[in-house]
Design a protein around this motif. Structure first.
Motif, PDB file in Angstrom:
ATOM      1  N   GLY A  37     -16.810 111.238  17.232  1.00  0.00           N
ATOM      2  CA  GLY A  37     -17.883 111.907  17.961  1.00  0.00           C
ATOM      3  C   GLY A  37     -19.215 111.221  17.790  1.00  0.00           C
TER       4      GLY A  37
ATOM      5  N   ASN B 238     -18.121 111.861  23.509  1.00  0.00           N
ATOM      6  CA  ASN B 238     -17.565 113.177  23.194  1.00  0.00           C
ATOM      7  C   ASN B 238     -16.652 113.741  24.269  1.00  0.00           C
TER       8      ASN B 238
ATOM      9  N   TYR C 278     -25.797 117.738  23.202  1.00  0.00           N
ATOM     10  CA  TYR C 278     -24.622 117.711  22.316  1.00  0.00           C
ATOM     11  C   TYR C 278     -23.775 118.967  22.532  1.00  0.00           C
TER      12      TYR C 278
ATOM     13  N   LYS D 214     -19.804 119.402  23.842  1.00  0.00           N
ATOM     14  CA  LYS D 214     -18.761 120.089  23.084  1.00  0.00           C
ATOM     15  C   LYS D 214     -18.209 121.292  23.845  1.00  0.00           C
TER      16      LYS D 214
END
Length: 287
Positions: free
Chosen positions: A83, A105, A146, A150
């Motif tokens: 990641g 990611n 981020y 995810k």
């Protein structure tokens, strides 16, 4: 028959601890690293083959999958752990940083998954575990990009879990909370952050602790691979990650969000303070 797992991003943190845990339980492990200098990182661990892989190189994935399978003759599980972490106000992030965040990611993870799916489908078995984050369930300020990457991993895992069910293949996602890993020493920070943001950044990150040991999430990854619960997708690791979905159940989504937003802007209620200290140890809602 000894089973084999492929784990990406294994020089430190969740990946390193996962390699050691699987090997200690008698698994063959194919571990990936990005740099030749790291090829001997697992030299003292039995039944581990360490291979080079840059997860951003989508064109290399098909050949890598064949190479990984050839190490021990088959692969029973894939753990997409590698990641990348971008931090800073969205206003200050470059579009290149945003693309890089999703390339590693999301797109890199998807490309490697695609490379292994035909193998799992043909053998009518396999487990794919993708590393998401508790921030996928709960958007955090100053790491919104981020968190969005995810969240994409989480949705991808849920959709693929159903898509591959007919072939005996299970896809899962692990949602770590705050952990003491080297990802926080490799932060890609936004540049030229306007002064207006500094007070909010300091307020939010001033409560960040060191977090749980990476071994906690390694155990969660191992459970996801081995528990045989093909229909289960979400695995939460670390006290804060466990507390968030429970708190949402207790409060409902709207009330929970109100409490979180107040806490994130510096006005936590007594209810919030009691919620985040439930469990085995005090918990802080941080990245």
């Amino acid at each position: 028959m000894t089973r084999t797992v492929v784990i990406t991003g294994t020089t430190s943190g969740f990946g390193l601890d996962s390699v050691r845990l699987f090997a200690s339980q008698g698994w063959n492990v194919v571990a990936t690293v990005r740099k030749e200098a790291d090829l001997d990182v697992h030299h003292d661990v039995p039944n581990v083959r360490t291979l080079l892989l840059d997860v951003n190189d989508e064109a290399a994935d098909a050949a890598f999958a064949e190479e990984a399978i050839a190490q021990f003759g088959r692969v029973d599980a894939l753990v997409n752990n590698a990641g990348y972490y971008h931090m800073g106000p969205v206003e200050a992030a470059s579009m290149q940083q945003i693309h890089d965040q999703f390339q590693t990611n999301v797109f890199g993870l998807m490309a490697l998954t695609k490379a292994f799916v035909p193998h799992f489908r043909t053998q009518r078995s396999g487990v794919i575990v993708n590393l998401s984050s508790i921030s996928a369930d709960q958007g955090y300020p100053y790491t919104a990009v981020y968190a969005a990457s995810k969240a994409a991993v989480a949705a991808f895992s849920e959709g693929l879990n159903v898509e591959l069910a007919d072939f005996g293949v299970s896809v899962k996602a692990v949602f770590p909370g705050t952990h003491a890993t080297r990802i926080f020493t490799k932060i890609d920070q936004a540049a030229d952050v306007p002064e207006d943001y500094q007070a909010g950044i300091q307020r939010f990150f001033s409560v960040q602790g060191t977090g749980s040991s990476p071994a906690v999430t390694a155990k969660g990854i191992y459970e996801a691979v081995t528990d045989g619960k093909n229909e289960k997708v979400r695995y939460y690791t670390g006290p804060d990650a466990v507390a968030i979905p429970r708190s949402k159940q207790l409060l409902g989504a709207e009330w929970y969000w109100e409490e979180f937003r107040n806490a994130a802007t510096g006005n936590p209620s007594d209810l919030w303070k009691s919620l985040v200290t439930r469990g085995e140890e005090p918990v802080e809602f941080t990245l």
